[in-house]
Design an enzyme around this catalytic site. Structure first.
Site, PDB file in Angstrom:
ATOM      1  N   LYS B 102       0.866  -1.189   0.000  1.00 12.28           N
ATOM      2  CA  LYS B 102       0.000   0.000   0.000  1.00 12.28           C
ATOM      3  C   LYS B 102       0.900   1.235   0.000  1.00 12.28           C
ATOM      4  CE  LYS B 102      -3.035   2.770   2.922  1.00 12.28           C
ATOM      5  NZ  LYS B 102      -4.129   2.803   3.908  1.00 12.28           N
ATOM      6  N   GLY B 163      -8.908   8.507   9.733  1.00 13.47           N
ATOM      7  CA  GLY B 163      -9.241   8.552  11.154  1.00 13.47           C
ATOM      8  C   GLY B 163     -10.354   9.505  11.533  1.00 13.47           C
ATOM      9  N   ALA B 189     -10.016   5.100   3.990  1.00 11.44           N
ATOM     10  CA  ALA B 189      -9.906   6.284   4.860  1.00 11.44           C
ATOM     11  C   ALA B 189     -11.232   7.000   5.046  1.00 11.44           C
ATOM     12  CB  ALA B 189      -8.856   7.280   4.380  1.00 11.44           C
ATOM     13  N   GLY B 190     -11.556   7.222   6.278  1.00 13.98           N
ATOM     14  CA  GLY B 190     -12.689   8.060   6.642  1.00 13.98           C
ATOM     15  C   GLY B 190     -13.975   7.327   6.945  1.00 13.98           C
ATOM     16  N   ASN B 211      -9.599   1.158   9.347  1.00 13.31           N
ATOM     17  CA  ASN B 211      -8.866   0.810  10.559  1.00 13.31           C
ATOM     18  C   ASN B 211      -9.547   1.456  11.759  1.00 13.31           C
ATOM     19  OD1 ASN B 211      -5.308   0.547  11.401  1.00 13.31           O
ATOM     20  ND2 ASN B 211      -7.064   0.405  12.728  1.00 13.31           N
ATOM     21  N   THR B 212      -9.547   2.784  11.813  1.00 13.20           N
ATOM     22  CA  THR B 212     -10.076   3.484  12.982  1.00 13.20           C
ATOM     23  C   THR B 212     -11.540   3.156  13.243  1.00 13.20           C
ATOM     24  OG1 THR B 212      -8.575   5.293  12.428  1.00 13.20           O
ATOM     25  CG2 THR B 212     -10.248   5.750  14.084  1.00 13.20           C
TER      26      THR B 212
END
Lengths: 67, 261
Positions: B102, B163, B189-190, B211-212
């Site tokens: 990545k 995040g 992301a997001g 992830n987050t």
């Protein structure tokens, strides 16, 4: 006596260790790592053949959690 | 749904949910959440080993082994193409020649918005060196196409800031990207909650990376399960072909004749 930088920290050794000896000293034997010496990656197969020299700058990395 | 695999660089995956391994409380939670998510592809970061760390402590790759998962080393924290390339060369060495990676090159630490100019440059170098590059980028459809033309194997546009949990901010741009590129488009992301992931899949995206959204949930393992279902549900809804939207008019679902008087 040689001085090298490992992961940004100055370290001093009595004699030029081989990279395998250094890995053992750092208790990283058997762990998955990659090592860069003065900007060049040292393949695992070369660890016992290459020895530290005064002024060497090493980066030793592992896998950690990340997104 | 094994008849609808996600194919990246010629390899098939059942799960369209990809997850990160950061921000968890401990390795036990990381492992439990990753397992609940059903993810087969997981991202990892590459960092300096701590001199004198306890050799008896397990390391990340001992709890999430390369034999069981497809590991995707990232270039988090890299602000230049040179740093990103250097990091991935080390990652490839660490993972015995594994070349699926990545790429992310960030522009500033406050927004973590990608620097697409440096990203394009890093992608060119990495593809030339034989890496299979899954590239994190903005939702700019022109940049997405350029990254594909360079040879990236997947385009990973952001939904919103890393995040932030703000969800899909610009579905229109994501659609522009999907109209233009042939390689898999994986929203990265997001994402904040399950519906965000479902929306991404309903738009036709091939997968979602997060992830987050999982790690920062009050119950990460439960959220991981929710995300697994959301990605599956969104994909099924997309394949089912949604009904058309009809603005400003209604059509009853029950018969208009035979009403009692």
């Amino acid at each position: 006596m040689i001085s090298v930088s490992i992961n940004g920290n100055a370290q001093h050794f009595e004699h030029p260790l081989s990279i395998s000896e250094l890995i053992e000293y750092m208790e990283l034997s058997g762990k998955r790592i990659a090592l860069e010496r003065n900007g060049e990656i040292v393949p695992r197969s070369q660890f016992s053949q290459q020895h530290l020299a005064h002024g060497d700058k090493l980066e030793i990395v592992i896998a950690v959690g990340g997104g | 749904m094994t008849s609808d695999p996600l194919i990246i660089a010629g390899k098939s995956y059942h799960s369209r949910l990809l997850v990160g391994t950061g921000k968890y409380k401990d390795f036990a939670e990381t492992k439990a959440a990753v397992e609940a998510s059903g993810a087969e592809i997981i991202t990892i970061a590459i960092r300096r080993s701590n001199i004198g760390q306890n050799p008896n402590e397990p390391s990340l790759l001992e709890i999430l082994p390369p034999e069981k998962y497809t590991l995707l080393p990232n270039t988090a924290g890299c602000y230049s193409a040179d740093d990103a390339v250097r990091t991935l060369r080390l990652a490839r060495e660490l993972l015995d020649g594994h070349s699926l990676v990545k790429l992310e090159v960030l522009g500033d630490p406050q927004s973590l918005y990608p620097n697409v100019v440096e990203t394009l440059s890093a992608a060119k170098t990495l593809v030339k060196e034989g890496f299979q590059v899954m590239v994190y980028t903005s939702d700019d459809p022109i940049i997405a196409k350029q990254l594909e033309d360079i040879g990236c194997v997947a385009i990973m546009p952001l939904a919103s800031l890393i995040g932030s949990g703000m969800g899909i901010l610009n579905p229109w741009n994501l659609q522009l990207i999907m109209e233009r590129v042939q390689v898999p488009v994986i929203v990265d992301a997001g994402v904040g909650t399950a519906s965000d992931a479902a929306i991404a899949m309903e738009l036709g995206c091939h997968g979602v990376l997060m992830n987050t959204a999982i790690a920062a949930a009050k119950n990460p393992v439960l959220m991981a399960s929710a995300m697994k279902l959301a990605v599956e549900a969104g994909r099924m809804a997309y394949l089912a072909g949604r009904m058309p939207r009809k603005l400003y008019s209604a059509t009853p679902s029950s018969p208009t004749s035979g009403l009692i008087k």
